[in-house]
Design a protein around this motif. Structure first.
Motif, mmCIF file in Angstrom:
data_model
loop_
_atom_site.group_PDB
_atom_site.id
_atom_site.type_symbol
_atom_site.label_atom_id
_atom_site.label_comp_id
_atom_site.label_asym_id
_atom_site.label_seq_id
_atom_site.Cartn_x
_atom_site.Cartn_y
_atom_site.Cartn_z
ATOM 1 N N GLY A 1 8.466 -43.385 -37.101
ATOM 2 C CA GLY A 1 8.572 -45.325 -37.063
ATOM 3 C C GLY A 1 9.480 -44.820 -37.845
ATOM 4 N N THR A 2 10.328 -44.620 -38.736
ATOM 5 C CA THR A 2 10.882 -45.496 -39.830
ATOM 6 C C THR A 2 11.993 -45.647 -38.781
ATOM 7 N N LEU A 3 12.349 -44.397 -38.261
ATOM 8 C CA LEU A 3 13.791 -44.093 -37.419
ATOM 9 C C LEU A 3 13.607 -45.525 -36.383
ATOM 10 N N LEU A 4 12.722 -45.697 -35.341
ATOM 11 C CA LEU A 4 12.209 -46.556 -34.943
ATOM 12 C C LEU A 4 12.816 -48.074 -35.386
ATOM 13 N N VAL B 1 14.705 -50.888 -34.010
ATOM 14 C CA VAL B 1 14.837 -52.054 -33.685
ATOM 15 C C VAL B 1 14.703 -52.927 -34.982
ATOM 16 N N GLY B 2 14.783 -52.981 -36.096
ATOM 17 C CA GLY B 2 15.028 -53.589 -37.631
ATOM 18 C C GLY B 2 16.371 -54.080 -36.956
ATOM 19 N N VAL B 3 17.246 -53.602 -37.270
ATOM 20 C CA VAL B 3 18.841 -53.813 -37.293
ATOM 21 C C VAL B 3 19.238 -53.725 -35.793
ATOM 22 N N LEU C 1 4.755 -45.941 -32.544
ATOM 23 C CA LEU C 1 4.984 -46.852 -31.634
ATOM 24 C C LEU C 1 4.312 -48.598 -32.364
ATOM 25 N N PHE C 2 3.363 -48.102 -32.782
ATOM 26 C CA PHE C 2 2.644 -49.773 -33.354
ATOM 27 C C PHE C 2 3.388 -49.504 -34.858
ATOM 28 N N ILE C 3 3.091 -48.595 -35.445
ATOM 29 C CA ILE C 3 4.107 -48.543 -37.404
ATOM 30 C C ILE C 3 5.293 -49.164 -37.292
ATOM 31 N N ALA C 4 6.603 -48.382 -36.504
ATOM 32 C CA ALA C 4 7.925 -49.089 -35.914
ATOM 33 C C ALA C 4 7.189 -50.704 -35.705
ATOM 34 N N PRO D 1 21.803 -48.619 -45.997
ATOM 35 C CA PRO D 1 21.541 -48.252 -47.328
ATOM 36 C C PRO D 1 20.802 -48.690 -48.609
ATOM 37 N N LEU D 2 21.271 -49.533 -48.586
ATOM 38 C CA LEU D 2 20.844 -50.750 -49.558
ATOM 39 C C LEU D 2 19.814 -51.494 -49.555
ATOM 40 N N ALA D 3 19.318 -52.169 -48.227
ATOM 41 C CA ALA D 3 18.498 -52.262 -47.522
ATOM 42 C C ALA D 3 16.961 -51.875 -47.340
ATOM 43 N N LEU D 4 17.339 -50.179 -47.033
ATOM 44 C CA LEU D 4 17.071 -49.129 -47.342
ATOM 45 C C LEU D 4 15.408 -48.841 -49.112
ATOM 46 N N ARG D 5 16.984 -49.120 -49.463
ATOM 47 C CA ARG D 5 16.770 -48.919 -51.136
ATOM 48 C C ARG D 5 15.726 -50.099 -51.632
#
Ligand SMILES: Nc1ncnc2c1ncn2[C@@H]1O[C@H](COP(=O)(O)OP(=O)(O)OP(=O)(O)O)[C@@H](O)[C@H]1O
Ligand SMILES: [Mg+2]
Lengths: 246, 214
Positions: free
Chosen positions: B30-33, B37-39, B95-98, B137-141
């Motif tokens: 979910g994090t990878l997807l 998708v977010g980017v 698919l749901f959490i992503a 990296p900054l956004a993820l932090r």
């Protein structure tokens, strides 16, 4: 002073229908220090950002080391490594240490080895008086310290010229000197610089020329002495009297 | 510990392991997807971004259980391939959490000022490099707390998988209950276990956020 490293010819730019630069022309020679001043909104930041391709312009031409900045085929990342840029609000990467800030582009833009980049980074941090802060994150440093690291980050690429946009105007008064001292030293070593600043003492001390802008136009482009003793335009006179009175 | 629990411990633990496995796979996938998708949406990639927005809106308007049914019953029927209940579960959950994580990623990306991007470009980094080395990296932090909220949330909703016959923790506990009928002790045990796991997870998130905060 030899051949110009930056040449602007009749550069104009607008945001939609609003013109922000109108027919700007000037040239900066190797080793020259040019101070740019003018009222807020006159286009000073825009001018600097056009020079390294951070902002597009609609007409005219900007040459950096003979390369047309606006040309489609210009390799902008490469061109930008030749010009160091320093911003009003430092813009250091907050999640990296001071050293990592200075190393990053050396490794990824110039493809230096990490070892070489770190050695160069440490030398530059030492040079701006911050060797002891190499492993500190920007958030833990004062504004003056952050700006000196930003200068080191720009210098790390061995730029041929530096563009500085109000490098001291976000600083507390007691920190302005520590940053100006670094810039004065750079100027004395012959670094080519365009500096947007309202520090007129600094301008008198290091600038070869002063450019005065108003409403997107370069109103005056004179040797420093002339600018301060006998500004040609009425608007520059008015601006000077305002800025020197406080 | 009540006898019903200790006597059935091996069976319950097996269910717990399944739960943790599903949760871990869902969190990673979910994090990878969600990141991708977010980017893509935030960069307004032509064509792709529009499709992904539809996906996000679709998921956000669909109950988790329906999502699970789609992956278990509808997708295999449409595509003619066989999936196990656990595979369908992980797929549906990812698919749901992503979709939610993608929204968190976008708000993280939006929080990064244009000045920082300009500074990165001004040092000669390409757009892709500044994205990869600095912006993402900054956004993820910055979104670590939000991410861990999603992890806590998905850890709890793994129990829904028992509906399609996955023997995860809640499902296993209910099987034990069907045999021995001791709902009070069993459900207290189940609830406490989820509670402890969730508390652990959010404190990991807090520590990580404090450690990486900038
Ligand atoms: N992204 C933008 N969109 C529209 N207008 C803009 C944008 N950026 C700047 N401007 C306008 O362009 C003009 C010149 O802005 P610029 O930032 O270059 O001025 P400046 O001389 O640097 O001013 P200051 O001293 O306040 O920094 C201003 O009128 C500003 O409002
Ligand atoms: Mg400005």
């Amino acid at each position: 002073m030899s051949k110009p490293i930056i040449i602007l010819e009749d550069v104009s730019k607008s945001y939609g229908a609003v013109p922000v630069l109108r027919g700007c022309s000037t040239a900066v020679s190797r080793g020259e220090v040019v101070v740019v001043c003018g009222p807020s909104g006159s286009g000073k930041s825009t001018l600097l950002q056009c020079i390294n391709g951070l902002e597009p312009y609609q007409s005219g031409s900007i040459l950096v080391e003979g390369v047309e900045v606006g040309a489609k085929k210009t390799d902008l990342p490469r061109l930008r490594t030749r010009i160091g840029m320093v911003f009003q609000h430092f813009e250091l990467y907050p999640h990296m240490t001071a050293l990592e800030n200075v190393v990053l582009a050396q490794v990824h833009a110039l493809r230096r080895s990490r070892k070489e980049a770190e050695a160069r980074g440490r030398r530059l941090l030492d040079r701006v008086g911050l060797a002891s802060k190499a492993d500190t994150r920007p958030g833990k440093l004062s504004g003056g310290q952050q700006q000196r690291i930003a200068i080191a980050r720009a210098l790390a690429l061995d730029p041929q010229a530096m563009l500085l946009d109000e490098p001291t105007s976000a600083l507390d008064p007691e920190m302005i000197t520590e940053v100006l001292d670094v810039l004065i030293e750079l100027a004395d070593e012959g670094m080519t610089m365009m500096v947007v600043t309202h520090e007129m003492g600094f301008a008198r001390r290091v600038a070869d020329r002063v450019i005065f802008m108003d409403q997107g136009e370069i109103i005056e482009d004179s040797p420093t002495k002339t600018f301060f003793s006998a500004p040609v335009s009425q608007r520059a006179k008015l601006f000077l009297s305002k800025i020197l009175s406080h | 510990m009540p006898d019903v629990i200790s006597q059935n411990m091996p069976f319950l633990l097996q269910g717990l392991v399944t739960t943790l496995r599903i949760a871990a796979l869902t969190a990673i996938g979910g994090t990878l997807l969600g990141l991708a998708v977010g980017v893509a949406v935030q960069l307004r990639l032509p064509f792709v971004a529009g499709l992904l927005r539809v996906y996000i809106e679709f998921v956000r308007g669909t109950p988790l259980l329906v999502m699970l049914f789609i992956c278990y019953f509808a997708l295999p029927a449409l595509m003619g391939l066989h999936v196990t209940a656990e595979q369908a579960t992980v797929l549906g959950f990812v698919l749901f959490i992503a979709a939610y994580i993608a929204e968190d990623v976008r708000s993280g990306l939006r929080s990064i000022g244009s000045g920082l991007v300009r500074a990165a470009l001004a040092t000669g980094l390409t757009r892709l490099q500044s994205l990869r080395l600095i912006i993402v990296p900054l956004a993820l932090r910055r979104i670590i707390p939000a991410l861990f909220n999603q992890y806590v949330r998905l850890l709890k909703f793994t129990s829904v998988a028992s509906v399609i016959g996955v023997q995860e923790f809640t499902g296993s506990a209910m099987l034990v209950n069907a045999r021995v009928f001791a709902p009070v002790s069993i459900l207290i045990f189940v609830a406490l276990t989820y509670l402890i796991l969730c508390l652990l997870l959010s404190s990991v998130g807090r520590v990580l956020h404090a450690y990486l905060a900038a």
